[in-house]
Design a protein around this motif. Structure first.
Motif, PDB file in Angstrom:
ATOM      1  N   GLN A 139       0.822  -1.204   0.000  1.00 29.10           N
ATOM      2  CA  GLN A 139       0.000   0.000   0.000  1.00 29.10           C
ATOM      3  C   GLN A 139       0.863   1.263   0.000  1.00 29.10           C
ATOM      4  OE1 GLN A 139      -2.292  -0.957   3.547  1.00 29.10           O
ATOM      5  NE2 GLN A 139      -4.134  -1.352   2.312  1.00 29.10           N
ATOM      6  N   LEU A 140       1.949   1.228   0.757  1.00 30.15           N
ATOM      7  CA  LEU A 140       2.865   2.364   0.795  1.00 30.15           C
ATOM      8  C   LEU A 140       3.556   2.531  -0.552  1.00 30.15           C
ATOM      9  CD1 LEU A 140       4.485   1.813   4.322  1.00 30.15           C
ATOM     10  CD2 LEU A 140       2.460   3.166   3.726  1.00 30.15           C
ATOM     11  N   ALA A 141       3.856   1.409  -1.207  1.00 27.39           N
ATOM     12  CA  ALA A 141       4.485   1.472  -2.525  1.00 27.39           C
ATOM     13  C   ALA A 141       3.544   2.085  -3.559  1.00 27.39           C
ATOM     14  CB  ALA A 141       4.923   0.071  -2.962  1.00 27.39           C
ATOM     15  N   VAL A 142       2.266   1.722  -3.484  1.00 26.88           N
ATOM     16  CA  VAL A 142       1.267   2.313  -4.383  1.00 26.88           C
ATOM     17  C   VAL A 142       1.192   3.816  -4.175  1.00 26.88           C
ATOM     18  CG1 VAL A 142      -1.214   2.462  -4.875  1.00 26.88           C
ATOM     19  CG2 VAL A 142      -0.133   0.227  -4.606  1.00 26.88           C
ATOM     20  N   ALA A 143       1.134   4.231  -2.913  1.00 29.23           N
ATOM     21  CA  ALA A 143       1.068   5.661  -2.604  1.00 29.23           C
ATOM     22  C   ALA A 143       2.295   6.391  -3.130  1.00 29.23           C
ATOM     23  CB  ALA A 143       0.938   5.864  -1.094  1.00 29.23           C
ATOM     24  N   LYS A 144       3.456   5.809  -2.950  1.00 30.99           N
ATOM     25  CA  LYS A 144       4.702   6.436  -3.399  1.00 30.99           C
ATOM     26  C   LYS A 144       4.675   6.659  -4.914  1.00 30.99           C
ATOM     27  CE  LYS A 144       9.751   5.897  -3.043  1.00 30.99           C
ATOM     28  NZ  LYS A 144      10.106   5.952  -4.472  1.00 30.99           N
ATOM     29  N   LYS A 145       4.279   5.647  -5.665  1.00 27.60           N
ATOM     30  CA  LYS A 145       4.234   5.765  -7.127  1.00 27.60           C
ATOM     31  C   LYS A 145       3.246   6.848  -7.563  1.00 27.60           C
ATOM     32  CE  LYS A 145       7.148   2.501  -8.250  1.00 27.60           C
ATOM     33  NZ  LYS A 145       8.447   2.831  -8.896  1.00 27.60           N
ATOM     34  N   LEU A 146       2.050   6.810  -6.992  1.00 35.28           N
ATOM     35  CA  LEU A 146       1.026   7.767  -7.383  1.00 35.28           C
ATOM     36  C   LEU A 146       1.417   9.199  -7.025  1.00 35.28           C
ATOM     37  CD1 LEU A 146      -2.131   5.719  -6.355  1.00 35.28           C
ATOM     38  CD2 LEU A 146      -1.537   6.408  -8.680  1.00 35.28           C
ATOM     39  N   LEU A 147       1.982   9.379  -5.839  1.00 34.88           N
ATOM     40  CA  LEU A 147       2.373  10.719  -5.400  1.00 34.88           C
ATOM     41  C   LEU A 147       3.564  11.246  -6.190  1.00 34.88           C
ATOM     42  CD1 LEU A 147       1.919  10.160  -1.566  1.00 34.88           C
ATOM     43  CD2 LEU A 147       0.544  11.682  -3.000  1.00 34.88           C
ATOM     44  N   GLU A 148       4.339  10.331  -6.796  1.00 38.85           N
ATOM     45  CA  GLU A 148       5.463  10.733  -7.643  1.00 38.85           C
ATOM     46  C   GLU A 148       5.024  11.069  -9.069  1.00 38.85           C
ATOM     47  OE1 GLU A 148       9.106   8.165  -5.551  1.00 38.85           O
ATOM     48  OE2 GLU A 148       8.124   7.441  -7.383  1.00 38.85           O
TER      49      GLU A 148
END
Length: 226
Positions: free
Chosen positions: A21-30
């Protein structure tokens, strides 16, 4: 406050985020788009929603201010809306900015609110200039609703490959980098996901294969639920 701390703040019952979930957030926020494959019941709904809420919390101008969450079935859209609405209400979110447009419920026919839970036919009809809840005279009003928004397509594997799925892929190709997107599925094959990634621009695939700790946690949790 980082995204992991924001998860803890949002869920008062002590729910801890998964690494994926944190990885998904990181990609989207980038600025990336995501194709996410995880089992049913493994938290993919919040994996897609939390980056949007986090960006609003931090007032990040780089992230879209509207989220359109689309599902293939009314029952799914209504169920997820109710679950998310209850959590956001407890966190003081403005209730008037969380609506559903499913045919059965027509709370936001112009797709004006911050968070909209919709059926795929409602979402696509807007972009194709024949919005289902509006008259033919208003056919072009909602055409730009998807532009600049954060689009979530959940249960993507349930879409008809020759109809709604093909139209969704065509819509995303036309939109290009004019929106942020998260496509979610429980069962699409790896070959199909990589084909989808090659068809669309700026997409990253995330599965549990790279998160062994999450795999064991989710397996235990889903087994318990069963």
């Amino acid at each position: 406050m980082n995204i992991e701390e924001y998860y803890k703040k949002t869920f008062s019952d002590g729910i801890v985020s998964y690494s994926y979930q944190l990885a998904v957030a990181k990609k989207l926020l980038e600025g990336k788009n995501v194709i996410l494959q995880v089992p049913t019941g493994a938290g993919k709904t919040w994996a897609s929603i939390m980056p949007f809420l986090y960006a609003r919390e931090l007032e990040l101008d780089s992230f879209p201010e509207k989220m359109i969450y689309s599902l293939p079935l009314r029952t799914l859209a209504n169920s997820i809306y109710e679950d998310v609405f209850d959590i956001l209400k407890k966190n003081g979110y403005d209730e008037d900015e969380i609506k559903r447009q499913t045919g059965e419920y027509s709370d936001d026919p112009y797709f004006e609110k911050d968070i909209i839970f919709s059926t795929i036919d409602q979402t696509l009809s807007n972009f194709l200039c024949f919005p289902l809840p509006l008259s033919p005279r208003q056919a072009n009003i909602n055409a730009g609703a998807l532009v600049g928004s954060y689009l979530v397509f959940d249960e993507f594997h349930l879409l008809d490959s020759g109809l709604s799925m093909a139209t969704t892929i065509g819509t995303l190709k036309m939109l290009g980098n004019l929106c942020r997107c998260c496509i979610m599925t429980a069962t699409l094959s790896g070959d199909f996901m990589y084909s989808l990634k090659s068809t669309l621009d700026n997409y990253e695939i995330i599965t549990l294969d790279d998160f062994e700790v999450d795999k064991s946690r989710i397996r235990s949790f889903t087994s318990y639920r069963k």
